[in-house]
Design a protein around this motif. Structure first.
Motif, PDB file in Angstrom:
ATOM      1  N   PHE B  29       2.124  -2.531   1.822  1.00 40.57           N
ATOM      2  CA  PHE B  29       2.642  -1.176   1.680  1.00 40.57           C
ATOM      3  C   PHE B  29       4.041  -1.049   2.278  1.00 40.57           C
ATOM      4  O   PHE B  29       4.930  -0.446   1.696  1.00 40.57           O
ATOM      5  N   SER B  30       4.241  -1.623   3.459  1.00 41.98           N
ATOM      6  CA  SER B  30       5.540  -1.403   4.096  1.00 41.98           C
ATOM      7  C   SER B  30       6.649  -2.146   3.370  1.00 41.98           C
ATOM      8  O   SER B  30       7.770  -1.666   3.319  1.00 41.98           O
ATOM      9  N   VAL B  31       6.354  -3.278   2.785  1.00 44.17           N
ATOM     10  CA  VAL B  31       7.415  -4.022   2.103  1.00 44.17           C
ATOM     11  C   VAL B  31       7.599  -3.521   0.672  1.00 44.17           C
ATOM     12  O   VAL B  31       8.703  -3.220   0.247  1.00 44.17           O
ATOM     13  N   LEU B  32       6.489  -3.377  -0.066  1.00 43.74           N
ATOM     14  CA  LEU B  32       6.602  -3.022  -1.483  1.00 43.74           C
ATOM     15  C   LEU B  32       6.482  -1.525  -1.719  1.00 43.74           C
ATOM     16  O   LEU B  32       6.767  -1.036  -2.798  1.00 43.74           O
ATOM     17  N   ARG B  33       6.021  -0.807  -0.689  1.00 44.82           N
ATOM     18  CA  ARG B  33       5.755   0.643  -0.778  1.00 44.82           C
ATOM     19  C   ARG B  33       4.771   0.974  -1.895  1.00 44.82           C
ATOM     20  O   ARG B  33       4.972   1.878  -2.687  1.00 44.82           O
ATOM     21  N   ILE B  34       3.735   0.164  -1.945  1.00 42.16           N
ATOM     22  CA  ILE B  34       2.701   0.375  -2.955  1.00 42.16           C
ATOM     23  C   ILE B  34       1.353   0.339  -2.271  1.00 42.16           C
ATOM     24  O   ILE B  34       1.089  -0.544  -1.445  1.00 42.16           O
ATOM     25  N   LEU B  35       0.534   1.340  -2.560  1.00 41.17           N
ATOM     26  CA  LEU B  35      -0.812   1.339  -2.041  1.00 41.17           C
ATOM     27  C   LEU B  35      -1.662   0.575  -3.045  1.00 41.17           C
ATOM     28  O   LEU B  35      -1.920   1.050  -4.135  1.00 41.17           O
ATOM     29  N   PHE B 201       3.625  -9.977  -0.802  1.00 40.31           N
ATOM     30  CA  PHE B 201       2.408  -9.654  -1.541  1.00 40.31           C
ATOM     31  C   PHE B 201       1.406 -10.805  -1.437  1.00 40.31           C
ATOM     32  O   PHE B 201       0.219 -10.604  -1.193  1.00 40.31           O
ATOM     33  N   THR B 202       1.920 -12.032  -1.611  1.00 43.11           N
ATOM     34  CA  THR B 202       1.040 -13.196  -1.543  1.00 43.11           C
ATOM     35  C   THR B 202       0.437 -13.338  -0.153  1.00 43.11           C
ATOM     36  O   THR B 202      -0.749 -13.655  -0.012  1.00 43.11           O
ATOM     37  N   LEU B 203       1.243 -13.062   0.862  1.00 43.91           N
ATOM     38  CA  LEU B 203       0.717 -13.109   2.223  1.00 43.91           C
ATOM     39  C   LEU B 203      -0.394 -12.075   2.390  1.00 43.91           C
ATOM     40  O   LEU B 203      -1.428 -12.336   3.003  1.00 43.91           O
ATOM     41  N   GLY B 204      -0.168 -10.896   1.813  1.00 39.63           N
ATOM     42  CA  GLY B 204      -1.196  -9.850   1.873  1.00 39.63           C
ATOM     43  C   GLY B 204      -2.473 -10.295   1.186  1.00 39.63           C
ATOM     44  O   GLY B 204      -3.574 -10.106   1.709  1.00 39.63           O
ATOM     45  N   VAL B 205      -2.330 -10.909   0.019  1.00 42.25           N
ATOM     46  CA  VAL B 205      -3.501 -11.411  -0.703  1.00 42.25           C
ATOM     47  C   VAL B 205      -4.220 -12.459   0.150  1.00 42.25           C
ATOM     48  O   VAL B 205      -5.448 -12.450   0.267  1.00 42.25           O
TER      49      VAL B 205
END
Lengths: 230, 298, 248, 311
Positions: B29-35, B201-205
């Motif tokens: 969210f903080s990097v891509l600003r997407i929930l 995103f990949t790190l989040g995944v």
């Protein structure tokens, strides 16, 4: 070195830039004047790749800039200082200055050299190096933003309204700083926008007027501009 | 007291698993600003893949200790395969679009992933117990703990610290910080924001899948796991303040403890605890424990 | 209690060691057209934000017709009779210009009728003359996102006027407006204010506009009022010229 | 305003079940879901995404079940009762959540709905837990009728309700209060500076949206005759947002179009892809979002519907 031909930029269905022709010559300072909303900032943002160009050409040393994303343009040595400083608040001044070298993967040696050059050019900065970006006054922030733009812009630097938000005294000292940079770095090309252009008269080679998304008049600011140019 | 402590360990172990989901969510969210609603799917897919790999390891007669490696491998696999593919296709398309569209695109992905998992794995639960059995139990003052639970807690703290170090000390971390602070300026300084987005995103995944993989050793993996994980992840991320790593950690602990307290007093309502905590926290601090509002200049 | 329309006493706002307003004392009388000038960052817009409740002073009080409005919300203050126009026009982007003004009219005439259309004769009847007054009538049906900055500035002021305020605060009404349009805009504005009998305070950078239209000038610097008087006296003060106008 | 397509659609809904009786049930369910999605769409106009409105849908359904258990079986009373209960609940929840925007609004609705979900699924003694509750046989004006009659009453009653409520919501959207919703979205600060209470604007919309969702829940409960906690789970809320956007959130008709589309897909998928109709819905949603910015409604009218602000 930089050529814009018939550039058109549309924002929200409205053509902010209609037909921009702009040509920057190496080592010159160009001043772009015009009222708010005339398209000064948009012109700089279009050059940096922050806005898509709808039609027209944008070339840099003959290379087509339109095909490059913003970060790749930075890698070509184009630096940009936006109007409102926009430093990274949680970084120190030095980290703010070094960020481009990190992004562009400069060697440690190169980064140090560039940083030293910036510190030499802008002697206000070494004293601020450990301060956080978010803890600077307006004037200090402007100088750091200038330093950061010079870190990226080895060949071309775009300054958007550098005096906006500066009290008259600070604006004068900033103008002096800029004149010093100009004198030290004769090879550097500058494109500056300004709505109150008195402060820069002395250092401007070419002055352009932008009105309603068009560059209307071309007028050399100084009669000796042609002689002093290399 | 003798019952509270083991419950606490249980609660914190559960908190650790939720933390992995929440911290990935908050990072994205903080990097891509997407929930990212589909984030829960990565949790459950990580769990399925970990069970498959783990059972394969045991089935081939390899050392059970290898199941720890296989859990990590499962998370990495899910991250590498799904992360870049999803970000570059669907998620990237939503940048700069209204929030409703962003949420719906990821919700659509979530629905699709849910059914793909059902098609691939059926509806019966999968499980593996080798990792937990391997670590065994230890007893302190007559109270028995699962060592695996304690390992989870330690791992969560280590991941939080590792992420903090990653963001504060490394080149990648500085680029991420710059992109979070100011996307546009970051580009003009030569930062390839698209690459930062893919990586974050990949790190989040990976973090979500790791949470799922680790969870697969504690409970069965069945449909609905992802749906449950994502809402808990949302709650924890919101309590902590969106974009806040330490916030997510603290929030996970609070949620874990509140569930323990609920189990102690009103076991039926234990699932409500995280949401009640969230409602209370947001009532007092509208942007979460560590969050702060952005004021508009007039 | 004085008869001042607006009076600020000791108004102070400090955050993070910066004093954006530093003990401001000022009174605005009914019928005045008062200009605020000063360098960027001197606290002019902050003062407007304080008067309209967007910011809450850390000390001091603000009164409207003797009534304490310190710390009230922008909504409450608007209802008490202070309207505001913004430096960057604040309009409803998905509505037409006429709808924008009709929303403001509805806000003034009665808003809470869930089954009564916004676009009704009474609202049009109030909104259209206002658009005429601001010379905007030809743009009435256009989406505000299509309008030029100068038109949007006027529209923003029209929204504020629709509230029939006692006091109108204008933040740089001529910024972003070309030199050619600038005087026409202020001329229209001054006529409209006079017509509606509205007291106004405006932040302005153009000294020509200030000299020609203001009844009184406040000079702002570092969160304080450093000079207060009629335009001719103020604009010939060398101190003001150097610090504010930037002439050396 | 083009009324002809709507009139044709209404006529279709009214007459098709005469030939295909099994459609009647589907149509009532679609209208029920349409009401709930219309509630979500009201808030979407203000830029607020509720991932929790299935709670009010479920509340309407559970309220119906409880009322019939307590002997209130008259359809009119049930309708008025559930709408009132949902509106009151909407006012209470709304008073809390309308202070929040964007993601936080979405998540708070989610949290409140999860609390509700947990309560109805865990309070076994009261709600039957995950087994759900039976809805008592409804009556009309004090008389009991056969199931067939009740089904016909439901179909034509919900159609009439759709017309009446749809018209009222249409009027509301044209009013200053309704127009203020998109004004909140585009410039909340200016609205406050006009002296308008943004919270009151949103609270009214929230209460209305809860009542609409409650009416939907009532229709579904009576049509199905049984209510279960899953009706209120967050994925059901997500589906309501999906339906609202799928149909086109800008009009009253949009959410109903979305709901009929979803029911159609659901019943088609049930035959071939019983286990994977979520997948079908997900793909359909992506297709609509990617290719039809105005939703299905926009497709029908082939008109341009602004995509909202691209930040």
């Amino acid at each position: 070195m930089l050529e814009m031909r018939s550039v058109r930029v549309v924002r929200g269905g409205f053509a902010v830039l209609r037909d921009i022709d702009l040509s920057l010559e190496s080592g010159r300072t160009t001043l772009l004047v015009g009222r708010n909303g005339a398209g000064k900032t948009t012109t700089l943002r279009a050059i940096m790749g922050l806005l898509p160009i709808e039609a027209g050409e944008l070339a840099y040393d003959g290379a087509d800039l339109r095909r490059m994303r913003a970060h790749a343009r930075a890698a070509l040595g184009i630096g940009y200082a936006p109007e409102d400083r926009r430093l990274i608040p949680e970084f120190t001044v030095e980290d703010n200055l070094l960020l481009p070298s990190l992004a562009l993967r400069l060697s440690a040696k190169q980064a140090r050299e560039r940083l030293r050059m910036i510190y030499d050019l802008l002697p206000e900065l070494p004293a601020l190096r450990a301060r956080l970006g978010g803890h600077l006054s307006g004037g200090q922030g402007k100088i750091v933003a200038l330093g950061r733009a010079l870190m990226v812009g080895t060949r071309l630097v775009l300054l958007d309204e550098p005096f906006q938000g500066l009290a008259p005294a600070l604006a004068h000292s900033y103008a002096e700083t800029l004149a010093r940079v100009r004198a030290e770095r004769r090879d550097l090309t500058l494109l500056v926008t300004e709505s109150g252009p008195q402060l820069l008269e002395a250092l401007v080679d070419v002055k352009l007027q932008i009105e309603r998304g068009r560059i209307d008049s071309l007028a050399p600011a100084r009669s000796d501009a042609a002689e002093s140019a290399p | 007291m003798s019952i509270v402590l083991p419950l606490l360990v249980d609660g914190l172990a559960e908190a650790a698993l939720i933390f992995f989901v929440a911290v990935g969510l908050t990072l994205v969210f903080s990097v891509l600003r997407i929930l990212n609603v589909a984030h829960g799917s990565f949790y459950s897919i990580g769990a399925y893949v970990a069970v498959l790999l783990g059972t394969w390891v045991i089935g081939r007669g390899y050392a059970p200790a290898l199941t720890f490696l296989s859990m990590l491998l499962a998370a990495a696999l899910v991250a590498v395969v799904l992360g870049p593919a999803i970000e570059r296709s669907f998620v990237r398309w939503t940048y700069g679009r209204p929030e409703a569209v962003q949420i719906l695109v990821t919700f659509a992905l979530f629905l699709i992933f849910e059914d793909l998992q059902k098609l691939a794995f059926g509806v019966q639960p999968y499980s593996q117990d080798a990792p937990m059995q391997l670590l065994g139990v230890s007893s302190i003052a007559g109270v028995v703990y699962l060592n695996y639970s304690i390992a989870l807690i330690v791992l969560a703290v280590a991941v939080a610290a590792g992420l903090r170090l990653l963001l504060a000390r490394t080149r990648f971390g500085k680029l991420v910080t710059a992109v979070v602070a100011d996307r546009e300026v970051a580009q003009t300084l030569g930062i390839n924001t698209e690459r930062v987005f893919v990586s974050a995103f990949t790190l989040g995944v990976f973090l979500a899948a790791l949470g799922g993989a680790l969870a697969s050793a504690t409970s069965g993996v069945a449909p609905g796991l992802g749906a449950e994980a994502i809402v808990l992840g949302f709650a924890v991320a919101a309590i902590g303040g969106l974009g806040q790593i330490e916030g997510a950690l603290l929030a996970a602990v609070i949620v874990g403890i509140s569930r323990v307290v609920a189990i102690y007093f009103m076991p039926e309502l234990q699932p409500v605890a995280p949401y009640l905590v969230m409602l209370t926290v947001l009532l007092v601090r509208p942007f979460g424990l560590f969050g702060s509002p952005a004021m508009r200049r007039l | 209690m004085s008869a001042a329309l607006l009076s600020a006493a000791g108004v102070t706002l400090s955050f993070g060691g910066v004093r954006a307003a530093d003990g401001v004392d000022v009174e605005v009388d009914t019928g005045e057209f008062l200009a605020i000038i000063g360098p960027n960052g001197s606290g002019k817009t902050t003062f407007l934000n304080l008067c309209t409740g967007y910011l809450r002073p850390t000390a001091g009080s603000i009164r409207l017709e003797g009534r304490d409005i310190t710390g009230l919300s922008p909504r409450a203050i608007a209802r008490l009779g202070i309207a505001r126009a913004f430096q960057i026009p604040q309009l409803f982007a998905e509505h037409s210009l006429l709808e924008n003004v009709m929303l403001a009219v509805a806000a003034e005439q009665g808003f809470w009728r869930p089954l009564r259309p916004l676009d009704r004769p009474a609202h049009r009847k109030a909104a259209l003359p206002l658009l005429e007054l601001m010379k905007l009538d030809e743009h009435a049906e256009r989406a505000v996102s299509e309008l030029s900055e100068g038109i949007r500035k006027l529209a923003d002021i029209a929204l504020a006027l629709a509230l029939r305020p006692k006091l109108l605060l204008l933040d740089e009404p001529t910024s972003g407006v070309s030199n050619a349009e600038k005087f026409a805009l202020v001329e229209t504005l001054a006529a409209a204010l006079h017509n509606e009998n509205v007291t106004a305070v405006f932040v302005e950078h153009d000294m020509e506009v200030v000299r020609s239209y203001a009844d009184r000038v406040l000079v702002w610097d570092q969160g304080r009022i450093v000079a207060d008087g009629p335009p001719n006296a103020i604009l010939s003060d060398p101190r003001v010229l150097q610090n504010v106008v930037g002439v050396t | 305003m083009q009324l002809i397509p709507y009139a044709v659609a209404m006529a279709g809904i009214a007459t098709l079940p005469l030939a295909f009786p099994w459609l009647s049930f589907l149509f009532v369910l679609a209208i029920a879901m349409g009401f709930a999605a219309l509630g979500v769409a009201l808030l979407l106009r203000a830029g607020l995404i509720s991932i929790g409105h299935a709670m009010f849908y479920g509340l309407g359904a559970y309220a119906t079940a409880f009322l019939t258990r307590w002997g209130v079986t008259d359809l009119m009373l049930l309708l008025v009762g559930t709408a009132a209960i949902s509106a009151v609940a909407g006012t209470l929840v709304g008073a809390f959540v309308v202070r929040y925007r964007a993601i936080f609004f979405a998540m708070l609705n989610l949290a409140v709905s999860m609390v509700f979900f947990t309560l109805v699924s865990k309070l076994y003694a009261l709600t039957g837990g995950s087994d759900g509750m039976r809805v008592g046989a409804p009556t009309l004006f004090g008389r009991a009728y056969s199931r067939a009659v009740i089904e016909a009453v439901l179909l034509y009653g919900s159609l009439a309700l759709l017309v009446v409520v749809g018209f009222l919501v249409h009027r509301y959207l044209q009013s200053s209060m309704g127009q203020a919703l998109s004004a909140v979205h585009t410039n909340e600060i200016r609205l406050a500076y006009l002296g308008v209470s943004v919270r009151a604007v949103l609270l009214a919309a929230y209460a209305a949206s809860a009542a609409l969702a409650g009416i939907g829940g009532f229709l579904a409960a009576v049509a199905i005759g049984h209510v279960v906690p899953e009706m209120t789970y967050w994925t059901a809320s997500g589906q309501l947002v999906l339906v609202a956007v799928l149909g086109g959130a800008g009009t009253v008709a949009g959410p109903f179009i979305g709901a009929f589309f979803l029911e159609a897909v659901r019943s088609l998928a049930a035959g071939y892809l019983a286990e994977s109709w979520n997948l079908v819905i997900g793909v359909a949603l992506l297709v609509v979002i990617f290719f039809l910015p105005g939703g299905l409604h926009g497709l029908m009218h082939a008109g341009f519907v602004p995509r909202g602000r691209a930040a």
